[in-house]
Design a protein around this motif. Structure first.
Motif, PDB file in Angstrom:
ATOM      1  N   ARG A  47    -121.680 -34.237  61.596  1.00 11.51           N
ATOM      2  CA  ARG A  47    -122.660 -33.578  60.688  1.00 11.51           C
ATOM      3  C   ARG A  47    -121.678 -32.692  60.964  1.00 11.51           C
ATOM      4  N   TYR A  48    -121.189 -32.476  60.171  1.00 14.98           N
ATOM      5  CA  TYR A  48    -120.845 -30.748  59.928  1.00 14.98           C
ATOM      6  C   TYR A  48    -121.559 -30.536  58.208  1.00 14.98           C
ATOM      7  N   CYS A  49    -122.689 -29.227  58.144  1.00 13.36           N
ATOM      8  CA  CYS A  49    -122.420 -28.463  56.961  1.00 13.36           C
ATOM      9  C   CYS A  49    -121.863 -27.063  56.802  1.00 13.36           C
ATOM     10  N   LEU A  50    -121.536 -26.399  55.683  1.00 14.14           N
ATOM     11  CA  LEU A  50    -120.456 -25.912  55.287  1.00 14.14           C
ATOM     12  C   LEU A  50    -121.255 -25.486  53.802  1.00 14.14           C
ATOM     13  N   ALA A  51    -120.931 -24.335  54.084  1.00 17.17           N
ATOM     14  CA  ALA A  51    -121.646 -23.155  52.695  1.00 17.17           C
ATOM     15  C   ALA A  51    -119.957 -22.525  51.988  1.00 17.17           C
ATOM     16  N   LEU A  52    -119.822 -22.158  50.901  1.00 19.79           N
ATOM     17  CA  LEU A  52    -118.917 -21.380  49.869  1.00 19.79           C
ATOM     18  C   LEU A  52    -119.356 -21.311  48.501  1.00 19.79           C
ATOM     19  N   ASP A  53    -119.390 -20.430  47.867  1.00 21.83           N
ATOM     20  CA  ASP A  53    -120.192 -19.595  46.824  1.00 21.83           C
ATOM     21  C   ASP A  53    -118.900 -20.245  45.158  1.00 21.83           C
ATOM     22  N   LEU A  54    -119.620 -19.934  44.204  1.00 22.04           N
ATOM     23  CA  LEU A  54    -119.132 -19.762  42.863  1.00 22.04           C
ATOM     24  C   LEU A  54    -119.434 -19.049  42.929  1.00 22.04           C
ATOM     25  N   LYS A  55    -118.330 -18.881  41.918  1.00 22.18           N
ATOM     26  CA  LYS A  55    -118.104 -17.304  40.677  1.00 22.18           C
ATOM     27  C   LYS A  55    -119.415 -17.409  39.984  1.00 22.18           C
ATOM     28  N   SER A  95    -118.930 -39.292  55.379  1.00 22.01           N
ATOM     29  CA  SER A  95    -120.031 -39.171  53.488  1.00 22.01           C
ATOM     30  C   SER A  95    -119.931 -37.684  53.644  1.00 22.01           C
ATOM     31  N   MET A  96    -120.191 -37.833  51.798  1.00 18.37           N
ATOM     32  CA  MET A  96    -119.843 -36.022  51.935  1.00 18.37           C
ATOM     33  C   MET A  96    -121.296 -35.808  50.521  1.00 18.37           C
ATOM     34  N   GLU A  97    -121.918 -34.864  50.614  1.00 18.99           N
ATOM     35  CA  GLU A  97    -122.381 -34.433  49.491  1.00 18.99           C
ATOM     36  C   GLU A  97    -122.609 -32.943  49.474  1.00 18.99           C
ATOM     37  N   ILE A  98    -122.443 -32.459  48.340  1.00 22.45           N
ATOM     38  CA  ILE A  98    -122.214 -30.976  47.814  1.00 22.45           C
ATOM     39  C   ILE A  98    -123.287 -30.342  47.173  1.00 22.45           C
ATOM     40  N   TYR A  99    -124.924 -30.358  47.024  1.00 27.93           N
ATOM     41  CA  TYR A  99    -125.459 -29.606  46.610  1.00 27.93           C
ATOM     42  C   TYR A  99    -125.102 -27.900  46.349  1.00 27.93           C
ATOM     43  N   LEU A 113    -122.966 -23.124  47.516  1.00 25.31           N
ATOM     44  CA  LEU A 113    -122.536 -24.718  47.377  1.00 25.31           C
ATOM     45  C   LEU A 113    -123.122 -24.353  49.079  1.00 25.31           C
ATOM     46  N   PHE A 114    -123.858 -25.834  49.354  1.00 22.42           N
ATOM     47  CA  PHE A 114    -124.190 -26.336  50.469  1.00 22.42           C
ATOM     48  C   PHE A 114    -123.515 -27.946  51.203  1.00 22.42           C
ATOM     49  N   THR A 138    -117.503 -15.407  55.044  1.00 23.87           N
ATOM     50  CA  THR A 138    -116.256 -16.115  55.478  1.00 23.87           C
ATOM     51  C   THR A 138    -114.623 -15.529  55.681  1.00 23.87           C
ATOM     52  N   PRO A 139    -114.285 -15.741  55.961  1.00 22.35           N
ATOM     53  CA  PRO A 139    -112.681 -15.362  56.878  1.00 22.35           C
ATOM     54  C   PRO A 139    -111.567 -15.138  56.261  1.00 22.35           C
ATOM     55  N   THR A 140    -110.881 -14.279  55.744  1.00 21.14           N
ATOM     56  CA  THR A 140    -109.911 -14.027  54.705  1.00 21.14           C
ATOM     57  C   THR A 140    -109.025 -15.675  54.896  1.00 21.14           C
ATOM     58  N   GLY A 141    -109.155 -16.213  53.474  1.00 23.62           N
ATOM     59  CA  GLY A 141    -107.806 -17.201  53.607  1.00 23.62           C
ATOM     60  C   GLY A 141    -108.165 -18.742  53.627  1.00 23.62           C
ATOM     61  N   GLN A 142    -110.101 -18.779  53.831  1.00 21.89           N
ATOM     62  CA  GLN A 142    -110.842 -19.655  54.118  1.00 21.89           C
ATOM     63  C   GLN A 142    -111.292 -19.663  52.695  1.00 21.89           C
ATOM     64  N   LYS A 143    -112.253 -20.700  52.822  1.00 18.06           N
ATOM     65  CA  LYS A 143    -113.062 -21.061  51.600  1.00 18.06           C
ATOM     66  C   LYS A 143    -114.181 -22.034  51.920  1.00 18.06           C
ATOM     67  N   TRP A 144    -114.930 -23.319  52.680  1.00 16.45           N
ATOM     68  CA  TRP A 144    -116.028 -23.558  53.193  1.00 16.45           C
ATOM     69  C   TRP A 144    -115.480 -23.203  54.609  1.00 16.45           C
ATOM     70  N   VAL A 145    -117.045 -22.724  55.207  1.00 14.07           N
ATOM     71  CA  VAL A 145    -117.099 -22.390  56.289  1.00 14.07           C
ATOM     72  C   VAL A 145    -118.139 -23.197  56.776  1.00 14.07           C
ATOM     73  N   THR A 146    -118.266 -23.611  58.601  1.00 12.45           N
ATOM     74  CA  THR A 146    -118.552 -24.169  58.498  1.00 12.45           C
ATOM     75  C   THR A 146    -120.262 -23.273  59.599  1.00 12.45           C
ATOM     76  N   MET A 147    -121.782 -24.105  58.953  1.00 16.36           N
ATOM     77  CA  MET A 147    -123.021 -22.957  59.390  1.00 16.36           C
ATOM     78  C   MET A 147    -123.136 -22.960  60.299  1.00 16.36           C
ATOM     79  N   ASP A 148    -124.336 -22.576  61.481  1.00 12.37           N
ATOM     80  CA  ASP A 148    -124.489 -22.952  61.995  1.00 12.37           C
ATOM     81  C   ASP A 148    -126.128 -23.200  62.227  1.00 12.37           C
TER      82      ASP A 148
END
Length: 113
Positions: A2-10, A41-45, A51-52, A94-104
């Motif tokens: 299982r991976y949990c990732l984050a990203l923002d929206l404008k 399996s993939m879900e986005i909240y 975004l999670f 988020t490091p430059t050039g990446q989108k989704w980043v893994t959460m701890d």
């Protein structure tokens, strides 16, 4: 795994609404790409602009680097990613050039007494 990732929206309600519309019917080629690379399996909240994503993978098949490489050579997936970037924004972490980043993970009920 299982991976949990984050990203923002404008921070634009109209863009957020359009982003959600696109995710009600993701392009079949994109869905196929995700599945063929071992994502079972993939879900986005969403909460506000954050975004999670929860992603479950088949460890025998999934390789993030191989999936990214395949995405970069697939014109439909590249088109989708370019389109999505119109709505997305990196988190402050988020490091430059990446989108989704893994959460701890910091808590797991199963590990508690």
């Amino acid at each position: 795994m299982r991976y949990c990732l984050a990203l923002d929206l404008k921070d634009d309600p109209e863009l957020i609404s359009r982003y959600e519309v696109f995710h009600r019917d993701v392009w079949p080629e994109v869905v196929g790409h995700i599945r063929e690379h071992g994502v079972s399996s993939m879900e986005i909240y969403r909460l506000g602009t954050r975004l999670f994503m929860i992603m479950e993978t088949d460890d025998a098949v999934y390789d993030a680097d191989r999936m990214a490489q395949a995405a970069s050579s697939n014109p439909v997936v590249r088109q989708w990613e370019t389109l999505m970037w119109e709505f997305q924004a990196p988190t402050p972490w988020t490091p430059t050039g990446q989108k989704w980043v893994t959460m701890d993970r910091i808590f797991d009920l199963q590990q508690q007494r």
